[in-house]
Design a protein around this motif. Structure first.
Motif, PDB file in Angstrom:
ATOM      1  N   ASP A   7      27.261   3.237  37.076  1.00  0.00           N
ATOM      2  CA  ASP A   7      26.169   4.013  36.475  1.00  0.00           C
ATOM      3  C   ASP A   7      26.580   4.689  35.161  1.00  0.00           C
ATOM      4  O   ASP A   7      26.417   5.902  34.986  1.00  0.00           O
ATOM      5  CB  ASP A   7      25.658   5.063  37.469  1.00  0.00           C
ATOM      6  CG  ASP A   7      25.178   4.446  38.760  1.00  0.00           C
ATOM      7  OD1 ASP A   7      24.611   3.336  38.709  1.00  0.00           O
ATOM      8  OD2 ASP A   7      25.378   5.067  39.828  1.00  0.00           O
ATOM      9  N   LEU A   8      27.092   3.892  34.236  1.00  0.00           N
ATOM     10  CA  LEU A   8      27.518   4.465  32.963  1.00  0.00           C
ATOM     11  C   LEU A   8      26.350   4.936  32.101  1.00  0.00           C
ATOM     12  O   LEU A   8      26.562   5.541  31.046  1.00  0.00           O
ATOM     13  CB  LEU A   8      28.352   3.432  32.184  1.00  0.00           C
ATOM     14  CG  LEU A   8      29.767   3.206  32.746  1.00  0.00           C
ATOM     15  CD1 LEU A   8      30.448   2.062  32.004  1.00  0.00           C
ATOM     16  CD2 LEU A   8      30.598   4.487  32.636  1.00  0.00           C
ATOM     17  N   HIS A   9      25.131   4.665  32.548  1.00  0.00           N
ATOM     18  CA  HIS A   9      23.958   5.174  31.840  1.00  0.00           C
ATOM     19  C   HIS A   9      23.604   6.582  32.294  1.00  0.00           C
ATOM     20  O   HIS A   9      22.658   7.184  31.775  1.00  0.00           O
ATOM     21  CB  HIS A   9      22.765   4.246  32.079  1.00  0.00           C
ATOM     22  CG  HIS A   9      22.407   4.096  33.527  1.00  0.00           C
ATOM     23  ND1 HIS A   9      23.196   3.378  34.418  1.00  0.00           N
ATOM     24  CD2 HIS A   9      21.352   4.568  34.254  1.00  0.00           C
ATOM     25  CE1 HIS A   9      22.638   3.415  35.619  1.00  0.00           C
ATOM     26  NE2 HIS A   9      21.522   4.132  35.543  1.00  0.00           N
ATOM     27  N   THR A  10      24.366   7.102  33.272  1.00  0.00           N
ATOM     28  CA  THR A  10      24.090   8.455  33.787  1.00  0.00           C
ATOM     29  C   THR A  10      25.224   9.389  33.413  1.00  0.00           C
ATOM     30  O   THR A  10      26.336   8.969  33.044  1.00  0.00           O
ATOM     31  CB  THR A  10      23.953   8.440  35.318  1.00  0.00           C
ATOM     32  OG1 THR A  10      25.237   8.105  35.897  1.00  0.00           O
ATOM     33  CG2 THR A  10      22.919   7.397  35.764  1.00  0.00           C
ATOM     34  N   ALA A  11      24.958  10.694  33.546  1.00  0.00           N
ATOM     35  CA  ALA A  11      25.970  11.709  33.238  1.00  0.00           C
ATOM     36  C   ALA A  11      27.163  11.586  34.170  1.00  0.00           C
ATOM     37  O   ALA A  11      28.319  11.764  33.750  1.00  0.00           O
ATOM     38  CB  ALA A  11      25.349  13.110  33.342  1.00  0.00           C
ATOM     39  N   GLY A  13      28.263   8.873  35.617  1.00  0.00           N
ATOM     40  CA  GLY A  13      29.045   7.712  35.237  1.00  0.00           C
ATOM     41  C   GLY A  13      29.904   7.994  34.016  1.00  0.00           C
ATOM     42  O   GLY A  13      31.079   7.622  33.963  1.00  0.00           O
ATOM     43  N   LEU A  14      29.332   8.683  33.029  1.00  0.00           N
ATOM     44  CA  LEU A  14      30.086   9.019  31.819  1.00  0.00           C
ATOM     45  C   LEU A  14      31.181  10.043  32.111  1.00  0.00           C
ATOM     46  O   LEU A  14      32.240  10.029  31.483  1.00  0.00           O
ATOM     47  CB  LEU A  14      29.131   9.577  30.751  1.00  0.00           C
ATOM     48  CG  LEU A  14      28.187   8.558  30.115  1.00  0.00           C
ATOM     49  CD1 LEU A  14      27.238   9.247  29.143  1.00  0.00           C
ATOM     50  CD2 LEU A  14      28.980   7.458  29.395  1.00  0.00           C
ATOM     51  N   LYS A  15      30.950  10.890  33.100  1.00  0.00           N
ATOM     52  CA  LYS A  15      31.970  11.866  33.477  1.00  0.00           C
ATOM     53  C   LYS A  15      33.204  11.156  34.025  1.00  0.00           C
ATOM     54  O   LYS A  15      34.348  11.525  33.713  1.00  0.00           O
ATOM     55  CB  LYS A  15      31.412  12.822  34.531  1.00  0.00           C
ATOM     56  CG  LYS A  15      32.393  13.935  34.928  1.00  0.00           C
ATOM     57  CD  LYS A  15      31.743  14.898  35.905  1.00  0.00           C
ATOM     58  CE  LYS A  15      32.729  16.012  36.289  1.00  0.00           C
ATOM     59  NZ  LYS A  15      32.118  16.973  37.240  1.00  0.00           N
ATOM     60  N   ALA A  16      32.976  10.096  34.826  1.00  0.00           N
ATOM     61  CA  ALA A  16      34.099   9.328  35.370  1.00  0.00           C
ATOM     62  C   ALA A  16      34.862   8.630  34.236  1.00  0.00           C
ATOM     63  O   ALA A  16      36.102   8.581  34.238  1.00  0.00           O
ATOM     64  CB  ALA A  16      33.580   8.308  36.379  1.00  0.00           C
ATOM     65  N   LEU A  17      34.127   8.105  33.274  1.00  0.00           N
ATOM     66  CA  LEU A  17      34.760   7.455  32.132  1.00  0.00           C
ATOM     67  C   LEU A  17      35.536   8.468  31.306  1.00  0.00           C
ATOM     68  O   LEU A  17      36.664   8.197  30.855  1.00  0.00           O
ATOM     69  CB  LEU A  17      33.691   6.777  31.267  1.00  0.00           C
ATOM     70  CG  LEU A  17      34.206   6.065  29.997  1.00  0.00           C
ATOM     71  CD1 LEU A  17      35.161   4.935  30.357  1.00  0.00           C
ATOM     72  CD2 LEU A  17      33.024   5.534  29.177  1.00  0.00           C
ATOM     73  N   GLU A  18      34.950   9.652  31.124  1.00  0.00           N
ATOM     74  CA  GLU A  18      35.614  10.730  30.382  1.00  0.00           C
ATOM     75  C   GLU A  18      36.943  11.111  31.021  1.00  0.00           C
ATOM     76  O   GLU A  18      37.967  11.257  30.331  1.00  0.00           O
ATOM     77  CB  GLU A  18      34.681  11.951  30.323  1.00  0.00           C
ATOM     78  CG  GLU A  18      35.297  13.206  29.738  1.00  0.00           C
ATOM     79  CD  GLU A  18      35.494  13.126  28.236  1.00  0.00           C
ATOM     80  OE1 GLU A  18      36.224  13.978  27.704  1.00  0.00           O
ATOM     81  OE2 GLU A  18      34.917  12.224  27.596  1.00  0.00           O
ATOM     82  N   GLN A  19      36.960  11.232  32.304  1.00  0.00           N
ATOM     83  CA  GLN A  19      38.188  11.598  33.015  1.00  0.00           C
ATOM     84  C   GLN A  19      39.220  10.481  32.922  1.00  0.00           C
ATOM     85  O   GLN A  19      40.420  10.735  32.755  1.00  0.00           O
ATOM     86  CB  GLN A  19      37.858  11.905  34.481  1.00  0.00           C
ATOM     87  CG  GLN A  19      37.020  13.160  34.660  1.00  0.00           C
ATOM     88  CD  GLN A  19      36.580  13.380  36.107  1.00  0.00           C
ATOM     89  OE1 GLN A  19      36.718  12.480  36.954  1.00  0.00           O
ATOM     90  NE2 GLN A  19      36.041  14.554  36.404  1.00  0.00           N
ATOM     91  N   HIS A  20      38.756   9.238  33.000  1.00  0.00           N
ATOM     92  CA  HIS A  20      39.677   8.105  32.936  1.00  0.00           C
ATOM     93  C   HIS A  20      40.340   8.007  31.563  1.00  0.00           C
ATOM     94  O   HIS A  20      41.507   7.625  31.450  1.00  0.00           O
ATOM     95  CB  HIS A  20      38.921   6.801  33.233  1.00  0.00           C
ATOM     96  CG  HIS A  20      39.773   5.577  33.122  1.00  0.00           C
ATOM     97  ND1 HIS A  20      40.655   5.185  34.111  1.00  0.00           N
ATOM     98  CD2 HIS A  20      39.887   4.651  32.116  1.00  0.00           C
ATOM     99  CE1 HIS A  20      41.283   4.085  33.726  1.00  0.00           C
ATOM    100  NE2 HIS A  20      40.838   3.736  32.523  1.00  0.00           N
ATOM    101  N   LEU A  21      39.592   8.367  30.508  1.00  0.00           N
ATOM    102  CA  LEU A  21      40.100   8.237  29.144  1.00  0.00           C
ATOM    103  C   LEU A  21      40.917   9.432  28.678  1.00  0.00           C
ATOM    104  O   LEU A  21      41.434   9.425  27.562  1.00  0.00           O
ATOM    105  CB  LEU A  21      38.922   8.010  28.172  1.00  0.00           C
ATOM    106  CG  LEU A  21      38.217   6.653  28.280  1.00  0.00           C
ATOM    107  CD1 LEU A  21      36.955   6.637  27.420  1.00  0.00           C
ATOM    108  CD2 LEU A  21      39.158   5.520  27.853  1.00  0.00           C
ATOM    109  N   LEU A  78      31.236  -3.051  37.500  1.00  0.00           N
ATOM    110  CA  LEU A  78      30.169  -2.124  37.160  1.00  0.00           C
ATOM    111  C   LEU A  78      29.015  -2.227  38.154  1.00  0.00           C
ATOM    112  O   LEU A  78      27.904  -2.585  37.795  1.00  0.00           O
ATOM    113  CB  LEU A  78      29.652  -2.410  35.747  1.00  0.00           C
ATOM    114  CG  LEU A  78      30.684  -2.307  34.618  1.00  0.00           C
ATOM    115  CD1 LEU A  78      30.077  -2.839  33.321  1.00  0.00           C
ATOM    116  CD2 LEU A  78      31.140  -0.878  34.438  1.00  0.00           C
ATOM    117  N   PRO A  79      29.266  -1.935  39.424  1.00  0.00           N
ATOM    118  CA  PRO A  79      28.189  -2.047  40.419  1.00  0.00           C
ATOM    119  C   PRO A  79      27.129  -0.977  40.216  1.00  0.00           C
ATOM    120  O   PRO A  79      27.417   0.137  39.794  1.00  0.00           O
ATOM    121  CB  PRO A  79      28.932  -1.851  41.750  1.00  0.00           C
ATOM    122  CG  PRO A  79      30.104  -0.992  41.399  1.00  0.00           C
ATOM    123  CD  PRO A  79      30.537  -1.440  40.031  1.00  0.00           C
ATOM    124  N   GLY A  80      25.870  -1.359  40.504  1.00  0.00           N
ATOM    125  CA  GLY A  80      24.785  -0.383  40.480  1.00  0.00           C
ATOM    126  C   GLY A  80      24.326   0.007  39.103  1.00  0.00           C
ATOM    127  O   GLY A  80      23.619   0.991  38.941  1.00  0.00           O
TER     128      GLY A  80
END
Length: 226
Positions: A7-11, A13-21, A78-80
């Motif tokens: 769900d990278l289109h949601t906050a 999902g982006l939070k998980a990406l932010e933490q990973h980066l 990228l499920p869901g």
């Protein structure tokens, strides 16, 4: 191990990406990879200020995509993502089309293949050939002298103009009185410098059989580069 982003289109999902980066330049290491492209396609737009790591990463990958589209991503699920993921991919449709289905063929920055080398060599050869074809030209004025006043000047000119070769174009001509009833032929010609040697033309064609039946000698009156 493959990393999963949902769900990278949601906050969230982006939070998980932010933490990973955090502390990273790219998704899977210090060098951009197919994984970055796959995640990039799934992100609808540049993340907001609340996601500084993701926003920095997005700008970096966007710059690479703008210059050259890399191969297909591997190792990221990228499920869901659903319809939003499809919408996100729309701005990067050209990048997605350029992605290769071969997972073992990572040519992110277009490393030169044998086909690329061959194509480059052909381009160089074509340019070289074009340069040769665009070689300089010269305008030459010739004096063509007959044996005597009984020489048929019409046939002399026909014999001269019968000489044809690549890079040679005959131009205007006129008869010029020399004296004692004798006239000489003055004739213009245009030559391609790399294809025609005037000296060779005179020595091997204009003053040789059968033309030497009419032509006694030839002289270069003027030679000008065009």
């Amino acid at each position: 191990m493959a990393v999963t982003f949902a769900d990278l289109h949601t906050a969230d999902g982006l939070k998980a990406l932010e933490q990973h980066l955090a502390g990273k330049t790219y998704v899977s290491g210090d060098v951009i990879s197919k994984d970055d492209i796959k995640v990039f396609v799934a992100v609808p737009s540049k993340p907001g200020a609340e996601f500084p790591n993701a926003a920095r990463w997005y700008d970096t990958v966007a710059a690479v995509v703008a210059a050259r589209f890399p191969g297909k991503a591997t190792g990221v699920n990228l499920p869901g993502a659903g319809a939003a993921s499809t919408v996100a991919a729309a701005p990067a449709a050209e990048a997605a089309k350029a992605v290769d289905d071969d997972d073992d063929d990572l040519d992110l920055f277009g490393d030169e293949t044998e086909e690329d080398k061959k194509a480059a060599e052909e381009r160089v050869a074509t340019k070289a050939s074009s340069k040769k074809k665009e070689s300089g030209k010269s305008s030459v004025l010739l004096d063509v002298k007959p044996w005597d006043d009984e020489t048929d000047m019409k046939k002399l000119e026909e014999a001269v103009r019968s000489v044809q070769m690549e890079g040679l174009t005959w131009g205007a001509s006129k008869l010029v009185p020399v004296g004692y009833g004798i006239k000489k032929l003055q004739v213009m010609m245009t030559i391609v410098d790399d294809l025609v040697s005037v000296d060779t033309l005179i020595e091997e064609r204009l003053t040789e059989e059968p033309i030497n039946e009419y032509v006694q000698s030839c002289d270069i009156v003027a030679f000008n580069k065009i």
